[in-house]
Design an enzyme around this catalytic site. Structure first.
Site, PDB file in Angstrom:
ATOM      1  N   ALA A  12       0.969  -1.134  -0.004  1.00 40.90           N
ATOM      2  CA  ALA A  12      -0.054   0.098   0.089  1.00 40.90           C
ATOM      3  C   ALA A  12       1.033   1.352   0.069  1.00 40.90           C
ATOM      4  O   ALA A  12       1.901   1.379   0.767  1.00 40.90           O
ATOM      5  CB  ALA A  12      -1.009   0.014   0.963  1.00 40.90           C
ATOM      6  N   CYS A  13       0.213   2.265  -0.795  1.00 43.54           N
ATOM      7  CA  CYS A  13       0.743   3.538  -0.962  1.00 43.54           C
ATOM      8  C   CYS A  13       2.208   3.355  -1.678  1.00 43.54           C
ATOM      9  O   CYS A  13       2.958   2.449  -1.599  1.00 43.54           O
ATOM     10  CB  CYS A  13       1.252   4.474   0.372  1.00 43.54           C
ATOM     11  SG  CYS A  13      -0.327   4.817   1.289  1.00 43.54           S
ATOM     12  N   GLY A  14       2.727   4.369  -2.537  1.00 40.78           N
ATOM     13  CA  GLY A  14       3.450   4.273  -3.399  1.00 40.78           C
ATOM     14  C   GLY A  14       4.554   5.713  -3.303  1.00 40.78           C
ATOM     15  O   GLY A  14       3.806   6.802  -3.468  1.00 40.78           O
ATOM     16  N   ARG A  41      -0.481   0.354  -6.221  1.00 42.01           N
ATOM     17  CA  ARG A  41      -0.079   0.437  -4.698  1.00 42.01           C
ATOM     18  C   ARG A  41      -1.436   1.783  -4.162  1.00 42.01           C
ATOM     19  O   ARG A  41      -1.243   1.770  -3.068  1.00 42.01           O
ATOM     20  CB  ARG A  41       1.280   1.040  -4.761  1.00 42.01           C
ATOM     21  CG  ARG A  41       2.530   0.320  -5.340  1.00 42.01           C
ATOM     22  CD  ARG A  41       3.789   0.823  -4.767  1.00 42.01           C
ATOM     23  NE  ARG A  41       4.040   0.590  -3.496  1.00 42.01           N
ATOM     24  CZ  ARG A  41       4.395  -0.719  -2.700  1.00 42.01           C
ATOM     25  NH1 ARG A  41       4.609  -1.543  -3.546  1.00 42.01           N
ATOM     26  NH2 ARG A  41       4.578  -0.882  -1.525  1.00 42.01           N
TER      27      ARG A  41
END
Length: 367
Positions: A12-14, A41
């Site tokens: 998760a999250c880029g 992501r």
């Protein structure tokens, strides 16, 4: 039903960012394109960019970027800030229509010169303290108004959407900077909204973050004792304020400030030389409420500084690369290679090991 190994769950999250140490400017289209490689992501509930060097003709003025939910909030903010500033210029931040960006707020920027009034400075130790207080008052007391960028010669552009949509929406190809950071959000415990998108900014600081800070409550209670107000409903906000407190207000060297976020284990401290041991014991005792508990990878930037840091046991991915005068950091190597196909060096920093680059030189600080 998909079995183990048949589904990929990204952490998760880029994140993505880079600095050119000789201040060579590059436009935003490259980093927007590179972020699209990490689309999975995020989930379209937040994305944003921070860029340094974009207002050279107005570099002496504070550039405030704000979201307004309505015209009343905008009028209230303008009445308030004129107590402290001369509004040199202001305008709606240029955007273009994007079919995936919906229900955007009023997005405005102000170039502000601090008024020369002695009674203003009697209330604060420094001009930066006054700016921080003004940002906190707007975000906490003026309903429907949010300052999301407040530095000089830099700006944050963010919203609800995927990075490529936010980049197109803000026309980022028209901006050129020597430091860029970008973020694709996958909110887990907090809502996806315009103010909660990354980066988070205060003065010249900007922070992007992948992870989940389970110590948020402790961190928030500590930082609010110093006048900061956590109003944007996400843990990344508190990281920004903690870093401002430690480095700008308490003048901690970067190595020590970052060690409060990801401190060495006590067993490691006990093996340090005696003089160093005392310092780290003191840091852990005084700043124990600054420890970021939980998985995280962060990139912190300022006008002359670029930092990448993982949690102590590296529960979130973080890759770093060097090429000529550039230093890159990202969640995935593919995003770096989209910007720089053949870097001189690629590596994954150890947990808790900050990678720091400045405009003059880059250095890797090994614990």
């Amino acid at each position: 039903m998909l079995k183990e190994g048949e589904i990929r769950i990204p952490s998760a999250c880029g994140l993505l960012g880079y600095i050119n140490k000789r201040e060579k400017l590059t436009s935003g289209d490259s980093i927007v394109k590179a972020m699209s490689l990490m689309r999975e992501r995020g989930n379209g509930l937040g994305a944003g960019f921070a860029v340094y060097g974009i207002y050279p003709d107005r570099k002496d003025y504070y550039a405030f970027h704000l979201f307004f939910e309505n015209k009343r909030a905008k009028e209230e903010v303008e009445d308030f800030i004129q107590e402290y500033f001369i509004i040199v210029d202001n305008e709606e931040i240029p955007t273009r229509k994007n079919k995936n960006i919906k229900k955007s707020p009023i997005i405005w920027r102000y170039f502000l010169k601090v008024k020369e009034k002695e009674d203003l400075y009697d209330q604060y130790e420094t001009e930066e303290d006054m700016i921080v207080d003004i940002v906190m008052k707007i975000n906490s007391k003026i309903e429907g108004a949010y300052v999301f960028s407040s530095g000089k010669n830099m700006g944050i552009f963010k919203g609800v959407g995927y990075p490529e949509d936010i980049g197109e929406f803000y026309k980022l190809e028209s901006y050129k900077g020597y430091i860029w950071t970008a973020h694709s959000r996958f909110p887990t415990n907090t809502p996806g909204w315009w103010g909660g998108a990354h980066p988070f900014g205060l003065l010249n600081w900007a922070v992007v973050h992948n992870g989940e800070i389970s110590s948020y409550g402790t961190n928030m209670r500590f930082i609010e004792m110093f006048g900061y107000k956590c109003t944007l409903r996400t843990d990344t906000e508190v990281i920004t304020y903690l870093f401002d407190l430690l480095v700008r207000k308490h003048n901690l060297p970067l190595e020590y400030a970052l060690s409060t976020f990801a401190p060495p284990l006590y067993s490691v401290i006990e093996r340090m030389p005696e003089s160093k041991k005392e310092v780290y014991r003191a840091l852990r005792a005084v700043y124990q409420s600054c420890l970021l508990n939980g998985p995280f990878a962060i990139i912190i930037t300022s006008n002359d500084l670029f930092i990448a840091l993982n949690d102590r046991i590296k529960l979130r991915p973080l890759v770093v690369a060097e090429w000529n005068d550039y230093l890159f950091a990202a969640s995935e190597e593919s995003a770096i290679r989209a910007l720089c196909p053949n870097p001189d060096k690629v590596w994954m920093p150890k947990g808790g090991e900050p990678v720091i680059a400045t405009l003059e030189k880059a250095r890797v600080m090994l614990s």
